[in-house]
Design an enzyme around this catalytic site. Structure first.
Site, short mmCIF file in Angstrom:
data_model
loop_
_atom_site.label_atom_id
_atom_site.label_comp_id
_atom_site.label_asym_id
_atom_site.label_seq_id
_atom_site.Cartn_x
_atom_site.Cartn_y
_atom_site.Cartn_z
N HIS A 18 -38.65 6.14 -6.81
CA HIS A 18 -39.83 4.89 -6.05
C HIS A 18 -38.76 4.45 -4.69
O HIS A 18 -39.15 3.72 -4.19
CB HIS A 18 -39.71 3.74 -6.29
CG HIS A 18 -40.92 4.04 -7.70
ND1 HIS A 18 -42.37 3.89 -6.89
CD2 HIS A 18 -41.43 4.35 -8.41
CE1 HIS A 18 -43.59 4.57 -8.16
NE2 HIS A 18 -42.62 4.89 -9.55
N ALA A 74 -49.11 15.00 -14.89
CA ALA A 74 -47.83 14.65 -16.17
C ALA A 74 -46.82 14.42 -15.01
O ALA A 74 -45.21 13.89 -15.31
CB ALA A 74 -47.42 15.68 -16.27
N SER A 99 -50.68 17.81 -8.13
CA SER A 99 -51.90 17.50 -6.47
C SER A 99 -50.89 17.67 -5.34
O SER A 99 -51.36 18.81 -5.14
CB SER A 99 -52.23 15.70 -7.43
OG SER A 99 -50.68 14.81 -7.12
N GLU A 159 -53.85 12.05 -0.29
CA GLU A 159 -53.34 10.70 -0.86
C GLU A 159 -53.82 9.50 -0.55
O GLU A 159 -54.17 8.83 -1.43
CB GLU A 159 -51.81 10.68 -1.91
CG GLU A 159 -51.74 12.12 -1.81
CD GLU A 159 -51.62 12.35 -3.35
OE1 GLU A 159 -51.89 11.64 -4.11
OE2 GLU A 159 -51.06 14.07 -3.99
N ASP A 174 -42.98 14.32 -2.88
CA ASP A 174 -43.48 15.24 -3.30
C ASP A 174 -43.72 16.77 -2.75
O ASP A 174 -43.50 18.20 -3.20
CB ASP A 174 -45.17 14.98 -4.67
CG ASP A 174 -44.58 13.68 -5.36
OD1 ASP A 174 -43.66 13.42 -5.95
OD2 ASP A 174 -45.71 12.38 -5.76
C1 GLA Z 1 -45.44 9.82 -7.58
C2 GLA Z 1 -44.72 9.51 -5.23
C3 GLA Z 1 -43.43 9.86 -5.07
C4 GLA Z 1 -43.06 9.10 -5.47
C5 GLA Z 1 -43.11 9.00 -6.60
C6 GLA Z 1 -41.64 8.10 -6.64
O1 GLA Z 1 -44.26 10.80 -7.71
O2 GLA Z 1 -46.61 10.50 -5.06
O3 GLA Z 1 -44.23 9.69 -3.51
O4 GLA Z 1 -43.09 8.03 -5.14
O5 GLA Z 1 -43.80 9.29 -7.39
O6 GLA Z 1 -40.00 8.22 -6.66
#
Ligand code: GLA
Length: 381
Positions: free
Chosen positions: A33, A121, A126, A158, A170
């Site tokens: 995060h 998971a 996505s 998203e 991601d």
């Molecule tokens: C998800 C979100 C990312 C990131 C993580 C936590 O995967 O899509 O952008 O914030 O949680 O690090």
């Protein structure tokens, strides 16, 4: 999977696809995060990916077929205003909407897709779907898009279409992954570099097989981080994100913050410093030191960010006593999903067996345990 997708396309439409693109899922290795707090992350693209084969067609009607779940969606390019609640086609419709915002018009298309990334998971199925599909769509639309804009279009999909206020990690990982390497991303400067994975180590991933509602909890965590920034900015000039706050500054301002906002910020600020320490540990080949930071990250998730759960805690707890264990933590949003384990390569097979056995004994659940390799990012085939 690539050849299956290509063959399915040919069987369905009796022509070769115009484009085939592939994009991997990802593992978050350290830095939880931190992306939407303008922090840093060490992640990796994995050898599990989404493949898309597509072809432009005349008219306005699009057709998508997922050969893994055996499901088909049809929609009109003129009817994208409203997402269909909880439907996977939102990840594609949202891309088209984001491309339009940037002046790109996508033609109608037929597409066949298939993936090997476990769904919901924590390996970002996505983002893999978005980036593979976006590579296909930009080819069909004859548009050039920089890698950073590809990532932003995925994030826009998203945030604005699916309704999850996620960061860019991601998409960065799915785009910029390299075989045998970690991706080090800076979400303030948007600089990305690759860091070699220490020789003699391997990543093991365990899906705890429990899923909680990520969207609500995720958005709530993000709001708490923003609340902390608001207060901290009033105390320390120049603070515009948790990236700007040192652990000492946060401690000194503890009494001014709501208790929940303080705990959330403590996790993020701690994670940002763990990523810096982790990168330094890797550069001196200290994989034990790196593994300890992974365990600390999990502790912080459990106690401060509260995005772990009993099952994830249990997997990490078991890991601590397994032969060859270097470190383990939850990976991704949290609230269920996966843990990632850094292990000594020669023990990986035994490690996986012991982890699965102990988890079953303690919880009655059968974890899905896999060895994952760091792989190359999104590309055309
Ligand atoms: C998800 C979100 C990312 C990131 C993580 C936590 O995967 O899509 O952008 O914030 O949680 O690090």
């Amino acid at each position: 999977m690539e050849s299956k997708v290509r063959q399915a396309f040919k069987d369905m439409y009796h022509v070769e696809p115009e484009v085939i693109a592939k994009a991997p899922g990802r593992l978050e290795i350290l830095g939880n995060h931190t992306d939407y707090n303008q922090g840093t992350v060490l992640s990796t693209a994995v050898d599990r990916a989404m493949t898309v084969a597509a072809m432009a067609i005349p008219g306005r009607e699009c057709e998508l077929t997922d050969i893994v779940t055996n499901s088909r969606r049809r929609f009109s390019l003129d009817n994208l205003a409203k997402p269909a609640k909880g439907d996977w086609s939102n990840y594609i419709k949202g891309l088209i909407v984001e491309m339009r915002k940037r002046g790109m018009e996508v033609p109608a298309f037929k597409a066949v897709l298939g993936g090997t990334v476990p769904m919901s998971a924590g390996m970002s199925s996505s983002a893999a779907l978005e980036m593979a599909m976006l590579f296909a769509l930009k080819k069909l639309a004859k548009s050039e898009i920089s890698w950073l804009d590809c990532a932003r279009i995925g994030q826009g999909c998203e945030n604005n279409y699916v309704g999850a206020n996620t960061g860019l990690m991601d998409q960065f990982s799915s785009l910029m992954g390299k075989a045998g390497q970690l991706v080090y991303s800076d979400f303030r400067s948007y600089e990305v570099s690759n860091v070699p994975i220490p020789a003699g180590t391997a990543f093991v991933v365990a899906n705890c097989m429990v899923k909680h509602n990520l969207t609500n909890e995720y958005n709530e965590r993000r709001a708490a981080c923003e609340d902390a920034v608001k207060v901290l900015a009033g105390i320390y000039p120049g603070v515009s994100a948790l990236r700007d706050v040192s652990p000492e500054q946060l401690e000194a301002a503890k009494d001014k913050l709501a208790a929940v906002s303080y705990r959330r910020a403590l996790h993020v600020v701690g994670e940002i410093s763990r990523v810096a320490n982790g990168a330094a540990a890797l550069s001196r080949g200290d994989c034990e030191g790196f593994g300890q930071l992974m365990f600390q990250s999990q502790y912080s998730s459990t106690h401060y960010f509260e995005n772990s759960c009993e099952e994830l805690d249990c997997l990490v707890d078991i890991a601590k006593n397994l032969p060859g264990a270097l470190g383990a933590r939850l990976s991704g949003g949290g609230f269920g999903g996966i843990t990632v384990h850094l292990v000594r390569k020669e023990t990986a097979t035994e490690y996986m067996a012991l982890l699965g056995k102990a988890y079953l004994e303690r919880t009655g659940l059968k974890a899905d345990i896999m060895a994952c390799q760091a792989a190359d990012g999104a590309r055309y085939l």
